[in-house]
Scaffold this active site. Structure first.
Site, PDB file in Angstrom:
ATOM      1  CB  VAL A  11      29.374  68.228 -40.110  1.00 30.95           C
ATOM      2  CG1 VAL A  11      28.533  67.947 -41.353  1.00 30.95           C
ATOM      3  CG2 VAL A  11      29.731  66.921 -39.424  1.00 30.95           C
ATOM      4  CB  THR A  86      22.152  66.006 -32.932  1.00 27.77           C
ATOM      5  OG1 THR A  86      23.231  65.275 -33.543  1.00 27.77           O
ATOM      6  CG2 THR A  86      21.353  66.689 -34.000  1.00 27.77           C
ATOM      7  CD  GLU A 158      35.754  65.755 -35.176  1.00 26.02           C
ATOM      8  OE1 GLU A 158      36.703  65.811 -34.384  1.00 26.02           O
ATOM      9  OE2 GLU A 158      34.571  65.940 -34.841  1.00 26.02           O
ATOM     10  CE  LYS A 206      26.914  59.555 -38.534  1.00 25.31           C
ATOM     11  NZ  LYS A 206      28.269  59.505 -39.041  1.00 25.31           N
ATOM     12  CG  ASN A 210      28.517  56.648 -35.982  1.00 31.43           C
ATOM     13  OD1 ASN A 210      29.349  56.458 -36.872  1.00 31.43           O
ATOM     14  ND2 ASN A 210      28.131  57.854 -35.638  1.00 31.43           N
ATOM     15  CB  CYS A 264      31.624  26.040 -34.306  1.00 31.69           C
ATOM     16  SG  CYS A 264      32.178  24.499 -35.040  1.00 31.69           S
TER      17      CYS A 264
HETATM   18  N1  NAD Z   1      32.063  65.660 -36.108  1.00 33.15           N
HETATM   19  C1  NAD Z   1      31.965  64.579 -36.848  1.00 33.15           C
HETATM   20  O1  NAD Z   1      32.950  63.899 -37.137  1.00 33.15           O
HETATM   21  C2  NAD Z   1      30.641  64.183 -37.404  1.00 33.15           C
HETATM   22  C3  NAD Z   1      30.583  63.229 -38.443  1.00 33.15           C
HETATM   23  C4  NAD Z   1      29.350  62.884 -38.971  1.00 33.15           C
HETATM   24  C5  NAD Z   1      28.185  63.443 -38.457  1.00 33.15           C
HETATM   25  N2  NAD Z   1      28.262  64.330 -37.428  1.00 33.15           N
HETATM   26  C6  NAD Z   1      27.014  64.930 -36.953  1.00 33.15           C
HETATM   27  O2  NAD Z   1      26.882  66.212 -37.559  1.00 33.15           O
HETATM   28  C7  NAD Z   1      26.287  67.148 -36.660  1.00 33.15           C
HETATM   29  C8  NAD Z   1      27.218  68.315 -36.423  1.00 33.15           C
HETATM   30  O3  NAD Z   1      28.396  67.838 -35.826  1.00 33.15           O
HETATM   31  P1  NAD Z   1      29.653  68.780 -35.595  1.00 33.15           P
HETATM   32  O4  NAD Z   1      30.718  67.931 -35.035  1.00 33.15           O
HETATM   33  O5  NAD Z   1      29.929  69.572 -36.822  1.00 33.15           O
HETATM   34  O6  NAD Z   1      29.074  69.753 -34.452  1.00 33.15           O
HETATM   35  P2  NAD Z   1      29.749  71.071 -33.862  1.00 33.15           P
HETATM   36  O7  NAD Z   1      29.313  71.182 -32.457  1.00 33.15           O
HETATM   37  O8  NAD Z   1      31.207  71.107 -34.182  1.00 33.15           O
HETATM   38  O9  NAD Z   1      29.071  72.232 -34.710  1.00 33.15           O
HETATM   39  C9  NAD Z   1      27.721  72.570 -34.613  1.00 33.15           C
HETATM   40  C10 NAD Z   1      27.597  74.039 -34.905  1.00 33.15           C
HETATM   41  O10 NAD Z   1      26.213  74.366 -34.952  1.00 33.15           O
HETATM   42  C11 NAD Z   1      26.103  75.687 -34.468  1.00 33.15           C
HETATM   43  N3  NAD Z   1      24.724  76.019 -34.123  1.00 33.15           N
HETATM   44  C12 NAD Z   1      24.004  75.618 -33.052  1.00 33.15           C
HETATM   45  N4  NAD Z   1      22.771  76.170 -33.104  1.00 33.15           N
HETATM   46  C13 NAD Z   1      22.695  76.877 -34.236  1.00 33.15           C
HETATM   47  C14 NAD Z   1      21.675  77.665 -34.852  1.00 33.15           C
HETATM   48  N5  NAD Z   1      20.479  77.808 -34.290  1.00 33.15           N
HETATM   49  N6  NAD Z   1      21.967  78.250 -36.025  1.00 33.15           N
HETATM   50  C15 NAD Z   1      23.167  78.108 -36.596  1.00 33.15           C
HETATM   51  N7  NAD Z   1      24.170  77.388 -36.068  1.00 33.15           N
HETATM   52  C16 NAD Z   1      23.941  76.780 -34.894  1.00 33.15           C
HETATM   53  C17 NAD Z   1      27.060  75.716 -33.286  1.00 33.15           C
HETATM   54  O11 NAD Z   1      27.406  77.031 -32.910  1.00 33.15           O
HETATM   55  C18 NAD Z   1      28.238  74.941 -33.870  1.00 33.15           C
HETATM   56  O12 NAD Z   1      29.174  75.821 -34.495  1.00 33.15           O
HETATM   57  C19 NAD Z   1      25.962  66.333 -35.398  1.00 33.15           C
HETATM   58  O13 NAD Z   1      24.659  65.853 -35.487  1.00 33.15           O
HETATM   59  C20 NAD Z   1      26.953  65.193 -35.451  1.00 33.15           C
HETATM   60  O14 NAD Z   1      26.493  64.078 -34.746  1.00 33.15           O
HETATM   61  C21 NAD Z   1      29.456  64.736 -36.911  1.00 33.15           C
END
Ligand code: NAD
Length: 433
Positions: A11, A86, A158, A206, A210, A264
């Site tokens: 993200v 998260t 993604e 959200k 999902n 139904c």
């Molecule tokens: N991946 C998806 O398709 C998607 C879509 C919508 C929402 N989300 C939500 O968005 C959020 C992020 O998802 P993601 O897939 O990008 O996660 P991810 O695990 O790919 O990335 C999270 C990043 O945060 C970093 N991080 C952790 N602690 C940190 C800190 N203290 N300071 C700075 N960086 C830190 C990690 O090193 C990692 O690079 C989640 O809550 C997820 O549920 C994800």
């Protein structure tokens, strides 16, 4: 704008790339030095179509850098977007550790900077999380007018993330009291047409989305398994199902309210379940429909008893408005429950003419409610009476008419989202909202 993005995963990296392409200056922040190094070289830390070009271009135009240092990023920007992970805890609970850590770091850095900062949470968090996290160390900054906090859920997928970011399927932003963020922020970040709600509503949307997506996939897969058992092309079945944009692929049937019933839906779900069972096919989602519906009805019955009222009025006995079909109507079950629990009961349903009921419809009454005639009131005032719980299952009468009879001594349970009922002097309670 000068924007810092915390968390350079799927993200965060996409958000950074897309915002730089809109002309913003972005500072990425991550705890992983390798991700930060890659970012500083304009290399995406993840694989995502289109992102390489965006980051490369941003780097060339000096609109992108990254750091592991929160204070550095906050000092250099006016707005931060939190996109850290998260994950699930082993229990299945949501682990907000990373969001909490970042929030605490940002709070310290904003206090030190001592100029106004905007904070936008994008990480997926359960309803109430933003409020709790703000309460844990950001509220003072809000009070001192140093911080504005918004919750802005991300709906990207993604593999099409860049496209989804530019053209989101849904744009919702949450503020503390549901008031619209400043216009420049709407224009440059959220989109002028974004729906503005409170933090918990934005957080809940959200999860609802999902859960809905997971339900759709599981539903299609279960239809597929039953189809295979019956040697039917379930892709053709689902494709035809999707052609109905009035009842199927539409907002119809997507409002919380009455349990389902009628002649139904319960019967046909039962038959499909039986068919699958006979063929040894497991369809847990479809099998859960009737029991979920029963639980929904049970929660309505609890609400009625918890109202503390001694009398009850049902507005609308049939399974939906403008029909006299009583077969598997949830309100017939409600009536039976109330009679069984000794409530004096009055029923008002102008679509119901007992004299004209025949066949299966009449059998419902003969077997389940033989005394219906004594309970049914033709006059709205007589039905409402002077007190009691009013179970408003259908819009049986205009609110202006109800207002002539409903008093402060009544307690209205709005089963189906008839919000005008809030205008009545009685106590109002929404069934499942
Ligand atoms: N991946 C998806 O398709 C998607 C879509 C919508 C929402 N989300 C939500 O968005 C959020 C992020 O998802 P993601 O897939 O990008 O996660 P991810 O695990 O790919 O990335 C999270 C990043 O945060 C970093 N991080 C952790 N602690 C940190 C800190 N203290 N300071 C700075 N960086 C830190 C990690 O090193 C990692 O690079 C989640 O809550 C997820 O549920 C994800």
């Amino acid at each position: 704008m000068r924007i810092s993005i915390f968390g350079l995963g799927y993200v965060g990296a996409v958000t950074a790339g897309c915002l730089t392409s809109r002309g913003h200056y972005v500072v990425g922040v991550d705890v992983h030095p390798q991700k930060v190094d890659d970012f500083n070289n304009g290399i995406p830390p993840i694989v995502e179509p289109g992102l390489d070009e965006l980051l490369k271009q941003a780097k060339e135009q000096n609109r992108l850098r990254a750091t592991t240092d929160c204070a550095d990023a906050i000092a250099d920007t006016e707005l931060s977007i939190v996109c850290v992970g998260t994950p699930s805890a082993p229990s299945g609970a949501l682990d907000l550790r990373f969001v909490r850590t970042v929030a605490a770091q940002i709070a310290g850095a904003v206090r030190k900077k001592n100029t106004h900062h905007t904070l936008v949470f994008r990480s997926t968090m359960l309803p109430g999380s933003t409020e709790r996290i703000v309460g844990e160390g950001l509220a003072e900054l809000e009070k001192d007018s140093l911080l504005n906090v918004f919750y802005y859920p991300e709906f990207l997928r993604e593999s099409t993330a860049v496209e989804d970011f530019e053209n989101p399927s849904l744009a919702v932003v949450g503020s503390r009291d549901g008031s619209r963020p400043p216009e420049p922020l709407m224009e440059s970040l959220f989109g002028v047409n974004a729906s503005v709600v409170t933090w918990p509503t934005a957080e809940a949307v959200k999860y609802a989305c999902n859960a809905f997506h997971a339900t759709k996939i599981t539903f299609a897969n279960e239809i597929g398994r039953v189809g295979k058992q019956l040697s039917i092309d379930s892709k053709a079945v689902m494709s035809l199902l999707c052609q109905d944009t009035r009842l199927n692929i539409s907002s119809y049937y997507l409002r919380p309210g009455n349990p389902f019933g009628g002649s139904c839906l319960p019967k046909d779900v039962r038959a499909l379940m039986n068919q699958a069972r006979v063929g040894g096919v497991q369809i847990p989602l479809l099998e859960s429909l009737l029991s979920s519906n029963e639980k929904h009805l049970a929660s309505l019955l609890s609400l009625i008893t918890e109202s503390g009222q001694k009398e009850a009025v049902i507005l609308g006995l049939s399974f939906k408005s403008n029909t006299d079909d009583l077969r598997e109507s949830p309100m017939v079950d409600v009536a039976q429950f109330l009679i069984g629990h000794g409530f004096p009961l009055r029923i008002y349903d102008p679509a119901l003419n007992l004299a004209s009921l025949i066949g299966a419809n009449k059998r419902v009454i003969d077997t389940k409610m033989p005394h219906l005639a004594q309970l049914l009131q033709n006059d709205l005032g007589a039905a409402i009476g002077t007190e009691g719980v009013i179970i408003a299952a259908q819009k049986c009468a205009p609110v202006e008419e109800l207002a002539k009879h409903v008093s402060r001594d009544h307690h209205v349970i709005d089963v189906n989202g008839w919000k005008e009922l809030t205008q009545l002097p009685s106590r109002y309670e929404g069934f499942c909202w």
